[in-house]
Design a protein around this motif. Structure first.
Motif, PDB file in Angstrom:
ATOM      1  N   SER A 206       0.882  -1.202  -0.355  1.00  0.00           N
ATOM      2  CA  SER A 206       0.214  -0.082   0.272  1.00  0.00           C
ATOM      3  C   SER A 206       0.719   1.441   0.208  1.00  0.00           C
ATOM      4  N   ASN A 207       0.244   2.255   0.241  1.00  0.00           N
ATOM      5  CA  ASN A 207       0.633   3.178   0.220  1.00  0.00           C
ATOM      6  C   ASN A 207       1.901   3.830   1.112  1.00  0.00           C
TER       7      ASN A 207
ATOM      8  N   LYS B 160       0.184   5.155  -5.474  1.00  0.00           N
ATOM      9  CA  LYS B 160      -0.905   5.881  -5.786  1.00  0.00           C
ATOM     10  C   LYS B 160      -1.946   4.991  -4.388  1.00  0.00           C
ATOM     11  N   LYS B 161      -2.599   5.401  -4.162  1.00  0.00           N
ATOM     12  CA  LYS B 161      -3.154   5.149  -3.356  1.00  0.00           C
ATOM     13  C   LYS B 161      -4.804   4.228  -3.929  1.00  0.00           C
ATOM     14  N   GLN B 162      -5.084   3.382  -3.451  1.00  0.00           N
ATOM     15  CA  GLN B 162      -6.212   2.846  -4.404  1.00  0.00           C
ATOM     16  C   GLN B 162      -7.205   3.266  -4.362  1.00  0.00           C
ATOM     17  N   ASP B 163      -7.731   3.598  -2.635  1.00  0.00           N
ATOM     18  CA  ASP B 163      -8.679   4.401  -1.953  1.00  0.00           C
ATOM     19  C   ASP B 163      -8.610   4.980  -1.351  1.00  0.00           C
TER      20      ASP B 163
ATOM     21  N   PRO C 250      -4.075  -2.474   0.065  1.00  0.00           N
ATOM     22  CA  PRO C 250      -3.852  -2.783  -0.384  1.00  0.00           C
ATOM     23  C   PRO C 250      -3.490  -3.486  -2.108  1.00  0.00           C
ATOM     24  N   TYR C 251      -2.615  -3.621  -3.190  1.00  0.00           N
ATOM     25  CA  TYR C 251      -2.350  -4.275  -3.867  1.00  0.00           C
ATOM     26  C   TYR C 251      -2.090  -5.704  -3.897  1.00  0.00           C
ATOM     27  N   LEU C 252      -2.565  -6.225  -4.045  1.00  0.00           N
ATOM     28  CA  LEU C 252      -2.058  -7.848  -3.805  1.00  0.00           C
ATOM     29  C   LEU C 252      -1.442  -8.484  -5.065  1.00  0.00           C
ATOM     30  N   PHE C 253       0.172  -9.214  -4.689  1.00  0.00           N
ATOM     31  CA  PHE C 253       0.614  -9.916  -5.586  1.00  0.00           C
ATOM     32  C   PHE C 253       0.337 -11.378  -5.237  1.00  0.00           C
ATOM     33  N   THR C 254      -0.846 -11.754  -6.062  1.00  0.00           N
ATOM     34  CA  THR C 254      -1.165 -13.328  -6.060  1.00  0.00           C
ATOM     35  C   THR C 254       0.218 -14.258  -6.899  1.00  0.00           C
ATOM     36  N   ASP C 255      -0.475 -13.490  -8.247  1.00  0.00           N
ATOM     37  CA  ASP C 255       0.662 -13.930  -9.741  1.00  0.00           C
ATOM     38  C   ASP C 255       2.051 -13.695  -9.672  1.00  0.00           C
TER      39      ASP C 255
END
Length: 213
Positions: free
Chosen positions: A145-146, A182-185, A190-195
Motif C-alpha cells: 500500500s502507500n 498511488k493509493k487505491q482508495d 493494499p495491492y495484493l500480488f497473488t501471481d
C-alpha cells in the motif's frame, strides 16, 4: 558456533550495518542465528518458518488457524474481530537485538529492523497454508500500500456446512519508504500480488522492490 560459522555471521552482519544486504542475505543471516535463538520466541518461530516454509507446524501456523476461526465465528457471536501481526515490530526488534547480543554484536536501529522485516515479508511470500490433511487452503502473499509493506494471508473460511469463502488478513507489516505508489482508495487498500513474485534487491545502499511486469 564454530569459527567458520562465526565468520559467516560477521559477514552478513556487516552487510546489514553497511546497507549492502538484500533478501537473500537476510534469509541466510536468520538461519545462522537460529541455533542461538531457541529461547527467543519470535526469532525462533520466524527462523523455523523460513527454514521449513509450508511444512512447518508451529506458532505461526497456529496463529493463521486461530485467525481463521475468528472469521468463521463472524455472525455467530457479538465479539468484534481484531487482527494483529503475528509478531509486533517491537517484539521482533527486541528479539533480533537480543540474538545479536548473544554474539556480542550491537543491535540494529528501527530503520534497519524495518528493512529486515521487508526482506522477511518477501522471503515468506507464496508459502502455502495446508490443513491437517495436507490440503492447500490458502497462501501467503506480498501486498503493498502507500504506507505499508504487508505479508498477507488468504485462507479458506467455512461460513456454514455448505458455503465457503476466503478471508484476507495481514500477518507481518513494515513501513513503506521504498515505493511511491498511488493509493487505491481512501482506505489505502493494499495491492495484493497473488501471481507475481516480488524481489528485494540492493541498489547503491538502498533496498529496491522489484515487481515483475
Amino acid at each position: 558456533m564454530d569459527t567458520k560459522e562465526q565468520s559467516l555471521l560477521n559477514y552478513y552482519y556487516s552487510k546489514l550495518i553497511d546497507n549492502t544486504f538484500n533478501e537473500k542475505d537476510v534469509y541466510t543471516f536468520l538461519l545462522l542465528i537460529r541455533n542461538r535463538s531457541k529461547e527467543i520466541h519470535s526469532i525462533k518461530e520466524l527462523a523455523d518458518f523460513v527454514a521449513h516454509r509450508d511444512q512447518h507446524n508451529g506458532y505461526i501456523k497456529d496463529y493463521l488457524f486461530e485467525t481463521r476461526k475468528k472469521f468463521e465465528s463472524l455472525g455467530k457471536t457479538n465479539t468484534a474481530i481484531r487482527i494483529e501481526d503475528v509478531f509486533p515490530f517491537k517484539e521482533m526488534k527486541k528479539g533480533i537485538n537480543q540474538a545479536l547480543a548473544e554474539y556480542q554484536l550491537a543491535g540494529l536501529t528501527n530503520e534497519k529492523i524495518n528493512d529486515f522485516v521487508v526482506c522477511l515479508i518477501s522471503i515468506l511470500q507464496q508459502v502455502k497454508i495446508t490443513d491437517e490433511n495436507e490440503r492447500e487452503i490458502g497462501k501467503l502473499f506480498f501486498a503493498l500500500s502507500n504506507k505499508q509493506m504487508i505479508l498477507m494471508a488468504e485462507i479458506e473460511v467455512s461460513q456454514n456446512l455448505f458455503k465457503k469463502t476466503n478471508a484476507v488478513f495481514p500477518v507481518l507489516t513494515a513501513n513503506n519508504g521504498y515505493v511511491d505508489i498511488k493509493k487505491q482508495d481512501r482506505f489505502d487498500t493494499p495491492y495484493l500480488f497473488t501471481d507475481k513474485v516480488i524481489e528485494i534487491i540492493n541498489q547503491e545502499g538502498k533496498l529496491e522492490i522489484i515487481i515483475p511486469e
